[in-house]
Design a protein around this motif. Structure first.
Motif, PDB file in Angstrom:
ATOM      1  N   ILE A  70       0.842  -1.210   0.000  1.00 24.70           N
ATOM      2  CA  ILE A  70       0.000   0.000   0.000  1.00 24.70           C
ATOM      3  C   ILE A  70       0.865   1.245   0.000  1.00 24.70           C
ATOM      4  O   ILE A  70       0.590   2.211  -0.722  1.00 24.70           O
ATOM      5  N   ARG A  71       1.958   1.218   0.790  1.00 22.19           N
ATOM      6  CA  ARG A  71       2.858   2.372   0.837  1.00 22.19           C
ATOM      7  C   ARG A  71       3.494   2.622  -0.529  1.00 22.19           C
ATOM      8  O   ARG A  71       3.573   3.765  -0.992  1.00 22.19           O
ATOM      9  N   ARG A  72       3.913   1.558  -1.222  1.00 24.29           N
ATOM     10  CA  ARG A  72       4.518   1.725  -2.550  1.00 24.29           C
ATOM     11  C   ARG A  72       3.513   2.251  -3.560  1.00 24.29           C
ATOM     12  O   ARG A  72       3.855   3.078  -4.421  1.00 24.29           O
ATOM     13  N   ILE A  73       2.256   1.803  -3.481  1.00 19.27           N
ATOM     14  CA  ILE A  73       1.219   2.307  -4.391  1.00 19.27           C
ATOM     15  C   ILE A  73       0.987   3.792  -4.144  1.00 19.27           C
ATOM     16  O   ILE A  73       0.882   4.581  -5.093  1.00 19.27           O
ATOM     17  N   GLU A  74       0.915   4.196  -2.883  1.00 22.02           N
ATOM     18  CA  GLU A  74       0.713   5.608  -2.562  1.00 22.02           C
ATOM     19  C   GLU A  74       1.888   6.455  -3.024  1.00 22.02           C
ATOM     20  O   GLU A  74       1.700   7.572  -3.529  1.00 22.02           O
ATOM     21  N   GLU A  75       3.117   5.943  -2.878  1.00 24.46           N
ATOM     22  CA  GLU A  75       4.292   6.685  -3.350  1.00 24.46           C
ATOM     23  C   GLU A  75       4.260   6.847  -4.863  1.00 24.46           C
ATOM     24  O   GLU A  75       4.573   7.922  -5.386  1.00 24.46           O
ATOM     25  N   ALA A  76       3.885   5.796  -5.575  1.00 22.85           N
ATOM     26  CA  ALA A  76       3.809   5.878  -7.040  1.00 22.85           C
ATOM     27  C   ALA A  76       2.735   6.875  -7.463  1.00 22.85           C
ATOM     28  O   ALA A  76       2.928   7.655  -8.406  1.00 22.85           O
ATOM     29  N   LYS A  77       1.600   6.895  -6.758  1.00 23.30           N
ATOM     30  CA  LYS A  77       0.527   7.837  -7.073  1.00 23.30           C
ATOM     31  C   LYS A  77       0.995   9.274  -6.831  1.00 23.30           C
ATOM     32  O   LYS A  77       0.740  10.171  -7.637  1.00 23.30           O
ATOM     33  N   ASN A  78       1.711   9.480  -5.722  1.00 23.72           N
ATOM     34  CA  ASN A  78       2.225  10.824  -5.435  1.00 23.72           C
ATOM     35  C   ASN A  78       3.238  11.273  -6.472  1.00 23.72           C
ATOM     36  O   ASN A  78       3.244  12.440  -6.889  1.00 23.72           O
ATOM     37  N   GLU A  79       4.110  10.356  -6.916  1.00 23.16           N
ATOM     38  CA  GLU A  79       5.084  10.717  -7.946  1.00 23.16           C
ATOM     39  C   GLU A  79       4.387  11.060  -9.254  1.00 23.16           C
ATOM     40  O   GLU A  79       4.794  11.992  -9.956  1.00 23.16           O
ATOM     41  N   GLU A  80       3.349  10.322  -9.592  1.00 23.31           N
ATOM     42  CA  GLU A  80       2.604  10.597 -10.815  1.00 23.31           C
ATOM     43  C   GLU A  80       1.923  11.965 -10.736  1.00 23.31           C
ATOM     44  O   GLU A  80       1.947  12.736 -11.694  1.00 23.31           O
ATOM     45  N   MET A  81       1.351  12.290  -9.579  1.00 23.63           N
ATOM     46  CA  MET A  81       0.707  13.597  -9.411  1.00 23.63           C
ATOM     47  C   MET A  81       1.730  14.717  -9.503  1.00 23.63           C
ATOM     48  O   MET A  81       1.471  15.757 -10.130  1.00 23.63           O
ATOM     49  N   LEU A  82       2.910  14.520  -8.907  1.00 28.30           N
ATOM     50  CA  LEU A  82       3.958  15.547  -8.988  1.00 28.30           C
ATOM     51  C   LEU A  82       4.444  15.700 -10.421  1.00 28.30           C
ATOM     52  O   LEU A  82       4.695  16.832 -10.885  1.00 28.30           O
ATOM     53  N   ALA A  83       4.591  14.591 -11.136  1.00 29.33           N
ATOM     54  CA  ALA A  83       5.052  14.665 -12.522  1.00 29.33           C
ATOM     55  C   ALA A  83       4.041  15.408 -13.380  1.00 29.33           C
ATOM     56  O   ALA A  83       4.401  16.223 -14.234  1.00 29.33           O
ATOM     57  N   LYS A  84       2.729  15.183 -13.160  1.00 25.04           N
ATOM     58  CA  LYS A  84       1.704  15.895 -13.900  1.00 25.04           C
ATOM     59  C   LYS A  84       1.721  17.374 -13.572  1.00 25.04           C
ATOM     60  O   LYS A  84       1.528  18.219 -14.428  1.00 25.04           O
ATOM     61  N   TYR A  85       1.951  17.706 -12.307  1.00 25.31           N
ATOM     62  CA  TYR A  85       1.972  19.103 -11.890  1.00 25.31           C
ATOM     63  C   TYR A  85       3.159  19.837 -12.479  1.00 25.31           C
ATOM     64  O   TYR A  85       3.049  20.970 -12.935  1.00 25.31           O
ATOM     65  N   VAL A  86       4.329  19.169 -12.498  1.00 28.34           N
ATOM     66  CA  VAL A  86       5.547  19.814 -12.998  1.00 28.34           C
ATOM     67  C   VAL A  86       5.467  20.015 -14.510  1.00 28.34           C
ATOM     68  O   VAL A  86       5.880  21.037 -15.036  1.00 28.34           O
ATOM     69  N   THR A  87       4.938  19.045 -15.243  1.00 26.91           N
ATOM     70  CA  THR A  87       4.884  19.151 -16.712  1.00 26.91           C
ATOM     71  C   THR A  87       3.693  19.944 -17.202  1.00 26.91           C
ATOM     72  O   THR A  87       3.564  20.207 -18.379  1.00 26.91           O
ATOM     73  N   LYS A  88       2.789  20.331 -16.302  1.00 25.81           N
ATOM     74  CA  LYS A  88       1.589  21.081 -16.686  1.00 25.81           C
ATOM     75  C   LYS A  88       1.964  22.562 -16.855  1.00 25.81           C
ATOM     76  O   LYS A  88       2.260  23.252 -15.929  1.00 25.81           O
ATOM     77  N   ASP A  89       1.944  23.028 -18.079  1.00 26.85           N
ATOM     78  CA  ASP A  89       2.223  24.447 -18.364  1.00 26.85           C
ATOM     79  C   ASP A  89       1.291  24.991 -19.400  1.00 26.85           C
ATOM     80  O   ASP A  89       0.767  24.498 -20.252  1.00 26.85           O
TER      81      ASP A  89
END
Length: 89
Positions: A70-89
């Motif tokens: 569960i912890r690894r799934i949550e970390e992957a979800k957080n990384e995906e959200m951060l990647a979307k936020y950073v590339t969103k321009d």
């Protein structure tokens, strides 16, 4: 290397369990004052305790693995959200 260390520890613990069973069986065999029914009761008690301990450790290990998953799934979800936020321009 860690897998090899775990295997060595498991072999050592297994040898300890086998030695304990052999010594217990030998002591029950040599005790002449104890009736056979009592010896059987003690033997069944030891086997039931062993089964209970194995199940307890297994369920603890499974719970730890589930929490880690569960912890690894949550970390992957957080990384995906951060990647979307950073590339969103």
């Amino acid at each position: 290397m860690n897998n090899n260390d775990n295997s060595l520890i498991m072999v050592f613990n297994g040898a300890g369990v086998v030695a304990a069973y052999v010594l217990l069986g030998f002591s029950l065999y040599l005790s002449t004052d104890v009736p056979l029914s009592t010896k059987g009761f003690w033997g069944i008690g030891v086997l039931m305790l062993t089964i209970s301990l194995v199940n307890f450790v297994k369920y603890r290990f499974d719970a730890k693995a589930d929490n880690d998953r569960i912890r690894r799934i949550e970390e992957a979800k957080n990384e995906e959200m951060l990647a979307k936020y950073v590339t969103k321009d």
